[in-house]
Design an enzyme around this catalytic site. Structure first.
Site, mmCIF file in Angstrom:
data_model
loop_
_atom_site.group_PDB
_atom_site.id
_atom_site.type_symbol
_atom_site.label_atom_id
_atom_site.label_comp_id
_atom_site.label_asym_id
_atom_site.label_seq_id
_atom_site.Cartn_x
_atom_site.Cartn_y
_atom_site.Cartn_z
ATOM 1 C CE LYS A 170 -17.237 -17.080 -11.805
ATOM 2 N NZ LYS A 170 -16.902 -17.522 -10.437
ATOM 3 C CG HIS A 237 -17.722 -9.660 -6.497
ATOM 4 N ND1 HIS A 237 -18.027 -10.067 -7.783
ATOM 5 C CD2 HIS A 237 -17.977 -10.742 -5.710
ATOM 6 C CE1 HIS A 237 -18.421 -11.331 -7.775
ATOM 7 N NE2 HIS A 237 -18.402 -11.757 -6.526
ATOM 8 N NE ARG A 240 -21.862 -11.908 -8.620
ATOM 9 C CZ ARG A 240 -22.692 -12.646 -9.362
ATOM 10 N NH1 ARG A 240 -23.525 -12.065 -10.208
ATOM 11 N NH2 ARG A 240 -22.689 -13.965 -9.256
ATOM 12 C CG HIS A 263 -24.362 -18.132 -7.133
ATOM 13 N ND1 HIS A 263 -24.741 -17.560 -5.925
ATOM 14 C CD2 HIS A 263 -23.314 -17.388 -7.578
ATOM 15 C CE1 HIS A 263 -23.960 -16.543 -5.657
ATOM 16 N NE2 HIS A 263 -23.088 -16.408 -6.639
ATOM 17 C CE1 TYR A 272 -24.353 -11.809 -1.158
ATOM 18 C CE2 TYR A 272 -24.871 -13.795 -2.376
ATOM 19 C CZ TYR A 272 -24.129 -12.647 -2.226
ATOM 20 O OH TYR A 272 -23.158 -12.340 -3.144
#
Length: 299
Positions: A170, A237, A240, A263, A272
């Site tokens: 991103k 995802h 992932r 991130h 997580y």
């Protein structure tokens, strides 16, 4: 007010060239804002104040709108007011500094280690599609790529000798990720078959006609693998998420998982940390179930 909206939508369509799907989202959000303004007897967008926006968000929240939907509504309003300010129609942004109510964070759906192994150790058809799909699954789980990152992957981003993949994430931010042993083997099997399709460009994953696989095609292949091997719904995802959770279980190193996932904010990675940590590992090969090197006796 409608004239301003029509001009804004045309600006988005012709100058910003947003997708029809994105445009529909803006339109739905701003129709809600328009209806609210009419209820409040506001004559134009210049009369909408921050207090009105807070009231609108509160009303939508009481009606059951999710935090994500409300954040999108605020984003749509900010986009509209940026345009109106540029056009000299307004001199303020009533949505600035206003945040949507925080919603409950849903834990990501993922596969446990045994299910991940069941998926990846299933039978592989000895053909173009079978080996391509296996390489896709292995790379998703090995390196935690986003769907768009895998679809956009080119050959020059792979460094198989060093077992690395260079990913453009991103914001076009690059990160370098390790490739596990099983993923490396799958890629080494797949790439000679890829060359037989006379690819149109440098895409790593192509169709039998040599065209770059699109996101929907990859989603379909992953879903079919989930049904075939696990009897359940599976999407990229989820692989992932499984990658991140299994690394974190082993390493307890949240900062490293943040870097691997790309991130910007570690708060995003902290979802997580609901996992029970089991083992400590210092390097990727020790931490990742598909990346452990063969024991010397196996080589």
């Amino acid at each position: 007010m409608q004239a301003d909206l029509d001009a804004y939508f045309e600006h988005l369509r012709s100058e910003r060239q947003v997708s029809p799907h994105t445009l529909d989202g803006y339109r739905r959000d701003l129709i809600k804002a328009t209806a609210y303004c009419q209820e409040q007897h506001l004559a134009g967008w210049a009369e909408l104040k921050s207090t009105h926006v807070r009231q609108l968000i509160a009303e939508q929240h009481r009606q059951g709108q999710s935090s994500r939907s409300l954040a999108r509504l605020l984003s749509s309003l900010r986009g509209l007011y940026r345009y109106l300010n540029q056009e000299g129609r307004c001199a303020h942004d009533p949505a600035v500094g206003i945040s949507a109510p925080k919603g409950e964070k849903r834990l990501p759906r993922l596969l446990d280690t045994d299910r991940a192994m069941q998926l990846l150790d299933g039978g592989v058809e000895d053909d173009f599609i079978g080996h391509r799909d296996q390489a896709i699954l292995e790379l998703f789980y090995s390196s935690g790529l986003r769907l768009a990152e895998l679809v956009g992957l080119n050959l020059d981003q792979l460094d198989l000798s060093a077992r690395l993949v260079h990913v453009h994430g991103k914001g076009n931010k690059e990160r370098v990720l390790p490739i596990g042993r099983k993923a490396l083997e799958a890629l080494q099997t797949w790439l000679p078959l890829r060359a037989l399709s006379n690819p149109a460009d440098r895409a790593v994953f192509v169709s039998q006609q040599g065209r770059r696989l699109g996101a929907r095609a990859v989603q379909l292949r992953v879903r079919q693998a989930g049904v075939r091997e696990l009897g359940q719904h599976l999407h990229p995802h989820m692989l992932r998420h499984s990658f991140a959770s299994h690394i974190l279980e082993s390493s307890q190193d949240l900062r490293s998982v943040q870097e691997l996932l790309g991130h910007a904010d570690i708060g995003t990675t902290q979802i997580y940390t609901h996992l029970d940590f089991q083992h400590l590992a210092k390097v990727y090969d020790q931490a990742h179930p598909r990346a452990r090197r063969k024991q010397d006796s196996e080589q």
